[in-house]
Design a protein around this motif. Structure first.
Motif, PDB file in Angstrom:
ATOM      1  N   HIS A   1      19.960  28.443  10.989  1.00  0.00           N
ATOM      2  CA  HIS A   1      18.683  29.161  11.101  1.00  0.00           C
ATOM      3  C   HIS A   1      18.405  29.858   9.778  1.00  0.00           C
ATOM      4  O   HIS A   1      19.190  30.689   9.329  1.00  0.00           O
ATOM      5  CB  HIS A   1      18.760  30.174  12.238  1.00  0.00           C
ATOM      6  CG  HIS A   1      17.460  30.841  12.501  1.00  0.00           C
ATOM      7  ND1 HIS A   1      16.476  30.280  13.285  1.00  0.00           N
ATOM      8  CD2 HIS A   1      16.962  32.026  12.065  1.00  0.00           C
ATOM      9  CE1 HIS A   1      15.433  31.085  13.318  1.00  0.00           C
ATOM     10  NE2 HIS A   1      15.702  32.157  12.596  1.00  0.00           N
ATOM     11  N   ALA A   2      17.271  29.491   9.157  1.00  0.00           N
ATOM     12  CA  ALA A   2      16.971  30.038   7.823  1.00  0.00           C
ATOM     13  C   ALA A   2      16.426  31.462   7.930  1.00  0.00           C
ATOM     14  O   ALA A   2      15.723  31.797   8.887  1.00  0.00           O
ATOM     15  CB  ALA A   2      15.956  29.143   7.125  1.00  0.00           C
ATOM     16  N   ASP A   3      16.752  32.272   6.963  1.00  0.00           N
ATOM     17  CA  ASP A   3      16.148  33.604   6.864  1.00  0.00           C
ATOM     18  C   ASP A   3      14.648  33.451   6.652  1.00  0.00           C
ATOM     19  O   ASP A   3      14.196  32.486   6.034  1.00  0.00           O
ATOM     20  CB  ASP A   3      16.728  34.364   5.663  1.00  0.00           C
ATOM     21  CG  ASP A   3      18.220  34.617   5.841  1.00  0.00           C
ATOM     22  OD1 ASP A   3      18.695  34.542   6.991  1.00  0.00           O
ATOM     23  OD2 ASP A   3      18.897  34.854   4.830  1.00  0.00           O
ATOM     24  N   ARG A   4      13.890  34.438   7.154  1.00  0.00           N
ATOM     25  CA  ARG A   4      12.441  34.415   6.960  1.00  0.00           C
ATOM     26  C   ARG A   4      12.038  35.554   6.037  1.00  0.00           C
ATOM     27  O   ARG A   4      12.708  36.593   6.018  1.00  0.00           O
ATOM     28  CB  ARG A   4      11.729  34.568   8.316  1.00  0.00           C
ATOM     29  CG  ARG A   4      12.245  33.657   9.418  1.00  0.00           C
ATOM     30  CD  ARG A   4      12.140  32.209   9.045  1.00  0.00           C
ATOM     31  NE  ARG A   4      12.994  31.340   9.877  1.00  0.00           N
ATOM     32  CZ  ARG A   4      12.534  30.520  10.793  1.00  0.00           C
ATOM     33  NH1 ARG A   4      11.243  30.417  11.003  1.00  0.00           N
ATOM     34  NH2 ARG A   4      13.368  29.753  11.466  1.00  0.00           N
TER      35      ARG A   4
ATOM     36  N   ILE B   1      21.891  25.483   0.286  1.00  0.00           N
ATOM     37  CA  ILE B   1      21.605  24.626   1.436  1.00  0.00           C
ATOM     38  C   ILE B   1      21.542  23.159   1.007  1.00  0.00           C
ATOM     39  O   ILE B   1      21.798  22.243   1.801  1.00  0.00           O
ATOM     40  CB  ILE B   1      20.279  25.060   2.119  1.00  0.00           C
ATOM     41  CG1 ILE B   1      20.133  24.443   3.508  1.00  0.00           C
ATOM     42  CG2 ILE B   1      19.082  24.693   1.272  1.00  0.00           C
ATOM     43  CD1 ILE B   1      21.003  25.060   4.535  1.00  0.00           C
TER      44      ILE B   1
ATOM     45  N   GLU C   1      16.598  22.167  11.837  1.00  0.00           N
ATOM     46  CA  GLU C   1      16.943  23.548  12.181  1.00  0.00           C
ATOM     47  C   GLU C   1      16.880  23.734  13.695  1.00  0.00           C
ATOM     48  O   GLU C   1      17.764  24.348  14.289  1.00  0.00           O
ATOM     49  CB  GLU C   1      15.983  24.519  11.484  1.00  0.00           C
ATOM     50  CG  GLU C   1      16.274  25.971  11.824  1.00  0.00           C
ATOM     51  CD  GLU C   1      15.349  26.934  11.101  1.00  0.00           C
ATOM     52  OE1 GLU C   1      15.154  26.779   9.880  1.00  0.00           O
ATOM     53  OE2 GLU C   1      14.801  27.847  11.771  1.00  0.00           O
TER      54      GLU C   1
ATOM     55  N   ARG D   1      10.251  30.559   6.128  1.00  0.00           N
ATOM     56  CA  ARG D   1      11.645  30.305   5.777  1.00  0.00           C
ATOM     57  C   ARG D   1      11.863  30.471   4.277  1.00  0.00           C
ATOM     58  O   ARG D   1      11.044  30.014   3.473  1.00  0.00           O
ATOM     59  CB  ARG D   1      12.026  28.879   6.181  1.00  0.00           C
ATOM     60  CG  ARG D   1      12.096  28.658   7.673  1.00  0.00           C
ATOM     61  CD  ARG D   1      12.203  27.178   7.983  1.00  0.00           C
ATOM     62  NE  ARG D   1      12.246  26.932   9.411  1.00  0.00           N
ATOM     63  CZ  ARG D   1      11.167  26.918  10.188  1.00  0.00           C
ATOM     64  NH1 ARG D   1       9.970  27.151   9.675  1.00  0.00           N
ATOM     65  NH2 ARG D   1      11.285  26.681  11.471  1.00  0.00           N
TER      66      ARG D   1
ATOM     67  N   TYR E   1      14.857  29.713   1.576  1.00  0.00           N
ATOM     68  CA  TYR E   1      16.168  29.070   1.458  1.00  0.00           C
ATOM     69  C   TYR E   1      16.904  29.428   0.187  1.00  0.00           C
ATOM     70  O   TYR E   1      16.294  29.618  -0.871  1.00  0.00           O
ATOM     71  CB  TYR E   1      16.008  27.548   1.501  1.00  0.00           C
ATOM     72  CG  TYR E   1      15.563  27.038   2.846  1.00  0.00           C
ATOM     73  CD1 TYR E   1      16.478  26.829   3.861  1.00  0.00           C
ATOM     74  CD2 TYR E   1      14.222  26.772   3.096  1.00  0.00           C
ATOM     75  CE1 TYR E   1      16.068  26.363   5.096  1.00  0.00           C
ATOM     76  CE2 TYR E   1      13.807  26.308   4.321  1.00  0.00           C
ATOM     77  CZ  TYR E   1      14.741  26.107   5.321  1.00  0.00           C
ATOM     78  OH  TYR E   1      14.341  25.651   6.539  1.00  0.00           O
TER      79      TYR E   1
END
Lengths: 141, 141
Positions: free
Chosen positions: A28-31, A43, A21, A37, A39
């Motif tokens: 960029h992963a959502d938090r 992905i 990342e 993170r 997912y």
DNA sequence: CTACGGGTTAGAGTGCGCTCTAAGTCAAGG
DNA sequence: CCTTGACTTAGAGCGCACTCTAACCCGTAG
């Protein structure tokens, strides 16, 4: 899915996922609310494809170019296609080279098998002439 | 033959040749009266074989095992053969994997080609009779 | 004589792709 | 409340296979 779970499912370590990342191989992963993170299962398809590129020895730099085009989305298809075609040619060439090497290995191995066969024909660990004389001078090492 | 000449002929750099000697991949070369390495042309065969092992991704550690057996000479044939056979299996497996990856690449590239084709159908001044494209569906990545 | 283009050594540095550490945050269970 | 364990970050460290540097030596051409 949190990073640990993704690690298990993808075969990458959590360290590696974060590293990917960081460098831009993974989006960029959502938090979640506590900054972790989270997912989406989709992905995994992307990671699997990256694994193929890695398996075929594409350098990370080039994966990054591909990943960047993918992020840009629509309009980059031709470029992505060209990139993969170029890579495919390299892989094909590499396969051809490996196959040539396999022939060499086959020959070499056949040679050893032949020697062993001759040994068996004599049937004993041949006590005599260990070296045919005069290949080496004394000294050395 | 001095090291510079061997470098030219073998494709290795002089640095690399010295490095290989240091770690034991190449036998300790004889020196002339002023201490410079003096090679026999026969070393080229060995270097060429090492190149094959390298091309097939044998780690240096294992090349060293092979090189050590070779130095020991007579009596190590079976072991050397076994080592190469093991390696050959790995190379075969690797080739198989690459071929599987090639199929994936082919599919992906065909996808992009399809997209591009659809773009051109909309986009470009269609010369004469082109086939109407679109039997493919979007999505899949 | 001097410059040059090789060679010599031990050892430091490089690029790649991770891999791990330190120090800290957070949510849930006992 | 406290521990546990999974997470967070920036950044250091590692293994591989070279690749190069520094400081030196040697033989030959001008």
């Amino acid at each position: 899915m949190k990073i640990g779970e993704l690690a298990k499912r993808s075969g990458l370590s959590a360290h590696t996922i974060r590293y990917y990342e960081r460098i831009g191989l993974l989006p960029h992963a959502d938090r979640d609310q506590s900054g972790q993170r989270d997912y989406d299962a989709s992905i995994l398809n992307w990671i699997e494809f990256l694994d193929r590129l890695k398996a075929t020895a594409m350098p990370i730099r080039e994966m990054l170019r591909y990943a960047a085009l993918r992020e840009r989305g629509v309009g980059t298809e031709a470029e992505r296609g060209a990139l993969l075609e170029q890579h495919r040619e390299r892989v094909r060439a590499h396969v051809a080279e490996l196959q040539a090497c396999l022939l060499v290995l086959d020959t070499k191995i056949a040679g050893y098998a032949g020697k062993e066969q001759r040994m068996k024909d004599y049937d004993a660990p041949i006590p005599e002439h260990r070296k045919p004389a005069g290949t080496r001078q004394a000294g050395a090492r």
